[in-house]
Design an enzyme around this catalytic site. Structure first.
Site, short mmCIF file in Angstrom:
data_model
loop_
_atom_site.label_atom_id
_atom_site.label_comp_id
_atom_site.label_asym_id
_atom_site.label_seq_id
_atom_site.Cartn_x
_atom_site.Cartn_y
_atom_site.Cartn_z
N SER A 1 2.11 40.03 20.15
CA SER A 1 1.96 41.39 20.88
C SER A 1 3.34 42.03 20.25
CB SER A 1 1.48 41.69 22.19
OG SER A 1 2.30 41.13 23.00
N ASN A 2 4.47 41.12 20.67
CA ASN A 2 5.93 41.72 20.49
C ASN A 2 6.10 41.88 18.88
OD1 ASN A 2 7.58 41.96 23.08
ND2 ASN A 2 6.47 40.02 23.47
N ARG B 1 11.90 16.95 16.75
CA ARG B 1 12.14 18.21 16.44
C ARG B 1 12.97 18.48 15.55
NH1 ARG B 1 10.94 21.31 21.14
NH2 ARG B 1 10.52 19.88 23.02
N HIS C 1 13.05 37.45 26.31
CA HIS C 1 12.67 36.34 27.72
C HIS C 1 12.15 37.32 28.69
CE1 HIS C 1 12.54 33.07 30.07
NE2 HIS C 1 13.26 33.67 31.25
N THR D 1 21.52 30.62 21.62
CA THR D 1 22.63 29.70 21.60
C THR D 1 21.97 28.40 21.84
OG1 THR D 1 23.20 30.04 23.90
CG2 THR D 1 24.56 31.27 22.44
N GLU E 1 21.91 26.59 24.48
CA GLU E 1 21.60 26.45 25.64
C GLU E 1 20.09 27.27 25.87
OE1 GLU E 1 23.25 26.34 30.37
OE2 GLU E 1 24.20 26.98 28.89
N LEU E 2 18.93 26.70 26.37
CA LEU E 2 17.75 27.60 26.54
C LEU E 2 18.10 28.91 27.23
CD1 LEU E 2 14.76 27.49 25.65
CD2 LEU E 2 14.51 26.45 28.09
N GLN F 1 7.17 46.74 28.94
CA GLN F 1 8.43 47.06 28.37
C GLN F 1 8.97 46.19 27.24
OE1 GLN F 1 10.32 49.43 29.85
NE2 GLN F 1 8.50 50.08 30.84
C1 GRF Z 1 5.90 37.36 25.95
O1 GRF Z 1 5.95 37.75 27.32
C2 GRF Z 1 7.43 36.79 25.68
O2 GRF Z 1 8.31 37.33 26.47
C3 GRF Z 1 7.21 35.57 26.22
O3 GRF Z 1 5.88 35.02 25.79
C4 GRF Z 1 4.80 36.29 25.77
C5 GRF Z 1 4.48 36.34 24.38
O4 GRF Z 1 3.71 37.39 23.97
N1 GRF Z 1 8.12 34.46 25.84
P1 GRF Z 1 3.62 37.85 22.37
O5 GRF Z 1 2.98 36.68 21.72
O6 GRF Z 1 4.52 38.71 22.01
O7 GRF Z 1 2.19 38.79 22.82
#
Ligand code: GRF
Length: 198
Positions: free
Chosen positions: A13-14, A69, A113, A145, A147-148, A177
Site C-alpha cells: 500500500s505504501n 543473506r 518505519h 544504515t 543498524e536496523l 499517515q
Molecule cells: C507498513 O506499516 C510499513 O511501515 C511496515 O509494514 C507495513 C507495510 O505495508 N514496515 P504495505 O506493504 O506498504 O501495505
C-alpha cells in the site's frame, strides 16, 4: 531520468501511494523521475499486481532460494542495478539487509518505519507503543544504515494513541499517515527540499 526502484514484501500500500503520487504530481515532468521497477522478495506479494497494473516493471527475488543473506542480497542488487537507480525505496520490505547491500546504495536508500524513531525499532511497534502508555505514535522515513531502523531521520508524522486503541486500530491510523508522508518525503528528496518536510 532519475529511476526509483521500490522493494516490497507484501500488500504494497505504501508503494501504491508513491506510484499514485508520481502519476498525479507528474514527477516525470517536475523532477525527471519515474518509478522504474517494483521488486519483491515474496512471489505472492499483492503489491506486484498493483505495480503491473500501472505499467511498472516487476521482479521477484525469492529469499528462500538463497542459502545466505549475502547471496540473496547480491542477487537482489543485480536486479535493482539493472534499473540504474537514483533512489531505492524500501516500502514494507521485511528483510534485514547486509552491510554490503546498504553500502552499495549509501545515501540513496530510504525506509519507512511505523514508529517515531528512535523509539520502537524492529517489529510489533504499535503493540509496544500501547503497552508503554504512549500518548502519541507515528511514522518515520529515514535513510538506511547498517543498524536496523536507525539511519538519519528524513521526515516524521505523529498520530494520537486513543484510550481504546488496539494494535490494529493504531496501525490503521499510522498507515494512513504513511501513505501521505512517504510520497511527500520522496518528492522532497527529488526536489532537494527535504529539510522542509514535516
Ligand atoms: C507498513 O506499516 C510499513 O511501515 C511496515 O509494514 C507495513 C507495510 O505495508 N514496515 P504495505 O506493504 O506498504 O501495505
Amino acid at each position: 531520468m532519475k529511476n526509483i526502484v521500490i522493494l516490497i514484501s507484501g500488500g504494497g500500500s505504501n508503494m501504491a501511494a508513491i506510484v499514485r503520487a508520481a502519476e498525479h504530481e507528474r514527477w516525470a515532468e517536475r523532477f525527471g523521475a519515474r518509478i522504474a521497477a517494483v521488486v519483491s522478495n515474496k512471489p505472492d506479494a499483492g503489491g506486484l499486481a498493483i505495480a503491473g497494473a500501472h505499467g511498472i516493471d516487476t521482479a521477484v527475488v525469492p529469499h528462500k532460494d538463497f542459502a545466505t543473506r549475502e547471496v540473496f542480497d547480491e542477487a537482489l542488487a543485480r536486479v535493482v542495478d539493472a534499473h540504474s537507480p537514483a533512489l531505492v525505496v524500501l516500502a514494507g520490505f521485511m528483510r534485514i539487509l547486509t552491510p554490503g547491500f546498504v553500502g552499495r546504495y549509501a545515501g540513496r536508500l530510504v525506509n519507512i518505519h511505523p514508529s517515531l524513531l528512535p523509539a520502537f525499532p524492529g517489529l510489533h511497534t504499535h503493540q509496544r507503543a500501547i503497552e508503554a502508555g504512549c500518548k502519541v505514535a507515528g511514522v518515520t522515513v529515514h535513510q538506511v544504515t547498517t543498524e536496523l531502523d536507525h539511519g538519519p531521520i528524513l521526515a516524521q508524522a505523529v498520530v494520537p494513541v486513543l484510550p481504546d486503541d488496539t494494535a490494529a486500530t493504531l496501525a490503521g491510523r499510522v498507515l494512513a499517515q504513511e501513505h501521505l508522508l512517504y510520497p511527500r518525503a520522496i518528492a522532497g528528496w527529488l526536489a532537494d527540499t527535504l529539510s522542509h518536510i514535516r
